[in-house]
Structure formats: structure tokens, C-alpha cells
Design an enzyme around this catalytic site. Structure first.
Site, mmCIF file in Angstrom:
data_model
loop_
_atom_site.group_PDB
_atom_site.id
_atom_site.type_symbol
_atom_site.label_atom_id
_atom_site.label_comp_id
_atom_site.label_asym_id
_atom_site.label_seq_id
_atom_site.Cartn_x
_atom_site.Cartn_y
_atom_site.Cartn_z
ATOM 1 N N ARG A 264 -27.624 47.298 29.985
ATOM 2 C CA ARG A 264 -27.006 46.839 28.737
ATOM 3 C C ARG A 264 -27.493 45.467 28.312
ATOM 4 O O ARG A 264 -26.942 44.879 27.365
ATOM 5 C CB ARG A 264 -25.485 46.854 28.820
ATOM 6 N N LEU A 265 -28.511 44.922 28.951
ATOM 7 C CA LEU A 265 -29.161 43.702 28.465
ATOM 8 C C LEU A 265 -30.281 44.135 27.526
ATOM 9 O O LEU A 265 -31.474 43.996 27.818
ATOM 10 C CB LEU A 265 -29.690 42.873 29.642
#
Length: 299
Positions: A264-265
């Protein structure tokens, strides 16, 4: 001991081990007895206890009670890219957004599972800021903007008339990529709209005449009747463009390229038109081409 004639079995409250899944527990237990048949229906204590006494009572209960809907889908997620497939500034195919858009769009066109790479969500708003969004098809793009065609009297057409600002979003799930475009909107020329309309399939041309887009109608038969009338009145290659139908062009002021990461980065690189106060330093703000600068955004 035979259970061959048993058709229903009421489960009474028992130990905690039964409380979690009494039906599965009892079905497994009874399967060891001779004569047990898998079609026996097992019902819980609450079902037998609270079963409506009559068909009418059931209807009355349903009419007076509304079961609230609450669905938790917090665990729904898929794997995106991993750390070996990040999208960095060095991976840009162009230092201006149109070339980068074309590079990703061309990849999406040949990616299995992307059926309509030109499908995009178009967001508009009224002059009071009330938003609405729907999917339309991109029909052309270049340094002058991104084009689509519609009925000018539709909801989106009316909103763009009073508030000529819009946002476009592309999402190609198999590539784990998305592109967001924000900008001002203007109509394409009548000549452009005529040219595109004449290249549409015959029945699509008739559909533009048959549908007063976004208006309320009695049913689908209303459209079918109008279509039959138009078929009787027109021949292929002779249908003229309705004056209320034509093209729009979104002229971007910013274009963001997003690539999903499993942790999720996510990678986000945004191009925007250079402002007078901008001073690219090569760290937070990078010098682009043709009046554009670009920067990385935190996910």
C-alpha cells in the site's frame, strides 16, 4: 436405532461446543447412525421456536420489519506490484504527461483482461458543487486534450455547460495502474463532431436521435418505438448529427500516474502546469517539458 422417518430435528440448547455450529455438529454426529439420510433438515432452536404460525403472520412480520443492511468487506484485497516493480521517476517514458499517457495506454491495449482500455470515469459538478460521475469512452487524445462525445442536453452536458471543469479516471486492473486527469472542458468544433458522428455505426447514429439522454421515459418500449420510426425514415449513410450531440475536450492542468503496491505504499507521480512561483529543485519538484513540472505524491 433408526432415523429413517425423521424429517425435522429441533436442536435444544446444549454445551458451548454446540453453540458455534450446532447444525454441522449434529449432522456429523447423526451420520454415524444406521438409517440417517443426508436430506434430513436440521433446524436451530430459534428457528423452531420463532417460526411464524401462519402465512399471513409471516407477511405481516415482513411488512412491519426492515432488516438493516451492514456488510463488512474490510478483508477484500488483492496483491498489487511488489518492491521489485516500483514506478520511479527514472521509469518515466516522457518528461511531459501526454507521452507518458500514451506509453501506459498502449500497454493497457495489449494487456489480457483489459477489455476497454479507453473506458474512463468522467466526474462533473453543478455550479453549486454537487458532483456526479459516470463512465464514458475516450475517443481521442493529444497535446490539445482528451475527447469524448455525448448528448449536450444530458446531465453531464448541462453540468459542463454551467461548470466547465471535469476529472477523468482510468483504471486498468490487470496492470495495477490508474491515471487521473483534471482540467477545464470545452466543446469540440462542429466539424469535429460531424466527422466522428459519420464514422459511428448506423444503429448508434439512430440511437443518438432516439434517446433524449437523462430524461425520464415510461419504459424501454418508448425507445424501441422511436427506433422503429427512425429505421423507417432513414437509410444508412444518410443520418445527420443532431445539433444537441457532439464532442467535449478535457484540457488538463494536472495528470497523475498511479501504480499500486502490495504494501500500500503506492507510487504516485503527478504532472502539472508550471506556475510562476514554481522553482524546480530536482528533489521535490522536477523540471518537465513543454511547460510541465512533475512531483511525487505520498500515497
Amino acid at each position: 436405532m433408526s432415523f429413517g422417518n425423521v424429517t425435522r430435528l429441533v436442536l435444544l440448547p446444549a454445551q458451548k461446543v454446540l453453540e458455534r455450529n450446532p447444525v454441522s455438529f449434529c449432522r456429523g454426529f447423526l451420520s454415524g447412525f444406521p438409517g440417517f439420510h443426508s436430506s434430513i433438515r436440521l433446524i436451530s432452536w430459534n428457528e423452531g421456536r420463532h417460526r411464524p404460525q401462519s402465512r399471513n403472520m409471516s407477511k405481516m412480520s415482513g411488512a412491519n420489519q426492515r432488516v438493516p443492511i451492514s456488510v463488512d468487506i474490510g478483508d477484500m484485497r488483492i496483491k498489487y506490484k511488489d518492491k521489485s516493480e516500483t514506478f520511479s521517476e527514472d521509469d518515466l517514458k516522457s518528461k511531459e504527461p501526454f507521452g507518458q499517457f500514451q506509453a501506459w495506454f498502449d500497454e493497457a491495449r495489449v494487456t489480457p483482461g483489459v477489455l476497454e482500455p479507453n473506458a474512463m470515469c468522467l466526474a462533473t459538478a453543478t455550479k453549486d458543487g454537487i458532483p456526479s460521475a459516470r463512465y464514458v469512452l475516450l475517443k481521442g487524445f493529444g497535446t490539445d486534450g482528451f475527447k469524448f462525445y455525448t448528448n449536450y442536453e444530458s446531465r453531464k452536458g448541462r453540468e459542463l455547460e454551467e461548470n466547465p471543469n471535469a476529472a477523468l479516471t482510468f483504471y486498468w486492473e490487470p496492470t495495477r495502474r490508474s491515471i487521473r486527469i483534471e482540467g477545464t472542458v470545452e466543446k469540440t468544433s462542429a466539424a469535429d463532431s460531424d466527422e466522428y458522428f459519420q464514422n459511428r455505426p448506423f444503429h448508434s447514429q439512430l440511437g443518438a436521435h432516439a434517446s433524449k439522454q437523462s430524461s425520464v421515459i415510461a419504459g424501454r418500449e418508448t425507445l424501441m418505438v422511436k427506433e422503429r420510426e427512425l429505421l423507417a425514415q432513414n437509410t444508412e449513410g444518410q443520418v445527420k448529427r443532431p445539433e444537441c450531440w457532439g464532442g467535449f475536450k478535457v484540457i488538463p492542468r494536472s495528470i497523475e500516474f498511479w501504480q499500486g503496491q502490495s504494501d500500500r505504499l503506492h507510487d504516485r507521480i503527478r504532472f502539472r502546469r508550471r506556475e510562476p512561483h514554481d522553482k524546480p529543485d530536482g528533489i521535490l519538484l522536477h523540471e518537465g517539458e513543454d511547460g510541465w513540472v512533475y512531483e511525487r505524491l505520498s500515497p
